[in-house]
Design an enzyme around this catalytic site. Structure first.
Site, PDB file in Angstrom:
ATOM      1  N   SER A   3     -49.669 -40.044 -34.183  1.00 28.53           N
ATOM      2  CA  SER A   3     -50.437 -38.798 -34.286  1.00 28.53           C
ATOM      3  C   SER A   3     -51.520 -38.983 -35.339  1.00 28.53           C
ATOM      4  O   SER A   3     -51.231 -39.032 -36.537  1.00 28.53           O
ATOM      5  CB  SER A   3     -49.517 -37.632 -34.665  1.00 28.53           C
ATOM      6  OG  SER A   3     -48.618 -37.363 -33.625  1.00 28.53           O
TER       7      SER A   3
ATOM      8  N   LYS B 299     -52.417 -32.855 -29.262  1.00 30.76           N
ATOM      9  CA  LYS B 299     -51.309 -32.996 -30.212  1.00 30.76           C
ATOM     10  C   LYS B 299     -51.558 -32.160 -31.465  1.00 30.76           C
ATOM     11  O   LYS B 299     -50.636 -31.547 -32.015  1.00 30.76           O
ATOM     12  CB  LYS B 299     -51.122 -34.469 -30.594  1.00 30.76           C
ATOM     13  CG  LYS B 299     -50.026 -34.710 -31.655  1.00 30.76           C
ATOM     14  CD  LYS B 299     -48.665 -34.205 -31.183  1.00 30.76           C
ATOM     15  CE  LYS B 299     -47.596 -34.268 -32.286  1.00 30.76           C
ATOM     16  NZ  LYS B 299     -47.185 -35.634 -32.608  1.00 30.76           N
TER      17      LYS B 299
ATOM     18  N   LYS C 282     -49.762 -33.900 -42.913  1.00 29.82           N
ATOM     19  CA  LYS C 282     -50.867 -34.721 -42.392  1.00 29.82           C
ATOM     20  C   LYS C 282     -51.444 -34.118 -41.123  1.00 29.82           C
ATOM     21  O   LYS C 282     -52.668 -34.015 -40.960  1.00 29.82           O
ATOM     22  CB  LYS C 282     -50.353 -36.142 -42.150  1.00 29.82           C
ATOM     23  CG  LYS C 282     -51.353 -37.097 -41.519  1.00 29.82           C
ATOM     24  CD  LYS C 282     -51.152 -37.260 -40.019  1.00 29.82           C
ATOM     25  CE  LYS C 282     -49.789 -37.812 -39.667  1.00 29.82           C
ATOM     26  NZ  LYS C 282     -49.633 -38.001 -38.200  1.00 29.82           N
TER      27      LYS C 282
END
Length: 295
Positions: free
Chosen positions: A98, A173, A241
């Site tokens: 990701s 995502k 993140k």
């Protein structure tokens, strides 16, 4: 057609069970990671351990990467010892990390110059989804490459969709992580509200999950909330993140995230309090602290 040889780079919480599912599906998997115990786990499952990225990818038809963030993807992809310099022409690189959409776009361009095809294919479903091979996989790239990769991806997940060109998988995502974080935060707030009201929490969560308030998040994380079990399936550090990715990407396209921005700050706050290594369901701890409970 012969079964493609697969190189797997990154054998963490997600990568290890995913690579093992490929072995169960009959694929030949050669893996590399920095932790020897993870390599031992791969060999115990029937895979082959490599001593370097170059060794892992040199004969591979398909290279799959699953590492924490953009800097790690760049580190394993570029340079003399990286994937692009050591993979054969025509190989297919599927990055399941990701990362930022721009990192995926840049990687695809650099790989094309080496004759290497690329898909960005991040996943949702956490450790349980990886183990059970029921991940949702959102893919960016070319249709032909997606079609080639589909049998492999079907050994890893159940919902597999080509979302658009390079970087599109990462964009979807990012949206996924926004929804998950907001959902966990709402569940955490409900848990504290219910407990402080003296309601039987198990019964309350069961009935809530049977109605419109139900969700995959509540199904997966109910036990975490009930037992205060925050063993990492997906760490706060990683969700922090991801919230940075989605807030930056949203700013770039002019999309307002009023609730998402608040939850991003709550995730950052929990991380600053030393809980970054816990599962993201530990957002409950932050709500408890704000409510005057000792945790």
């Amino acid at each position: 057609m012969s079964t493609p040889k697969i190189a797997w780079i990154g054998l963490g919480i997600m990568g290890s069970p995913m690579s093992e599912n490929l072995l169960k599906a009959g694929y030949q998997v050669t893996g590399f990671t920095l932790e020897q115990d993870k390599l031992d786990r791969l060999t115990a499952a029937g895979g082959t351990a490599a001593s370097s990225i170059a060794e892992a990818v040199k004969d591979a038809d398909v290279i799959i990467t699953m590492v924490p963030a953009s800097p790690q993807v760049e580190a394993i992809s570029y340079g003399e010892n990286g994937i692009l310099e050591n993979a054969r022409q025509g190989a297919l690189l599927i990055d399941m990390s990701s990362i930022t959409p721009q990192t995926s776009v840049d990687l695809a361009k650099a790989a094309a110059e080496k004759g290497i095809r690329v898909l960005d294919a991040p996943v949702s479903g956490g450790e349980a989804g990886a183990i059970e091979a029921v991940l949702s996989i959102m893919v960016g790239g070319e249709q032909d490459d997606f079609d080639s990769a589909l049998p492999i991806l079907q050994a890893l997940g159940k919902t597999i969709v080509l979302c658009g060109p390079h970087g599109s998988g990462q964009t979807v995502k990012a949206a996924n992580q926004l929804i998950v974080a907001v959902n966990i935060q709402a569940c955490a707030e409900a848990v504290v509200f219910l407990e402080k009201s003296g309601v039987n929490l198990q019964a309350a969560l069961d009935v809530l999950n049977g109605g419109l308030a139900g969700s995959t998040v509540l199904t997966r994380k109910k036990g975490n909330f009930l037992n205060r079990d925050f063993k990492p399936g997906f760490r706060i550090d990683l969700h922090h993140k991801d919230m940075g990715i989605v807030t930056d990407a949203a700013r770039n396209v002019g999309a307002a995230l009023p609730v998402g921005s608040v939850v991003a700050q709550l995730v950052a706050s929990l991380r600053a309090q030393g809980d970054g290594g816990l599962d993201h369901s530990a957002l409950l701890r932050a709500v408890e602290r704000l409510s005057g409970q000792q945790v």
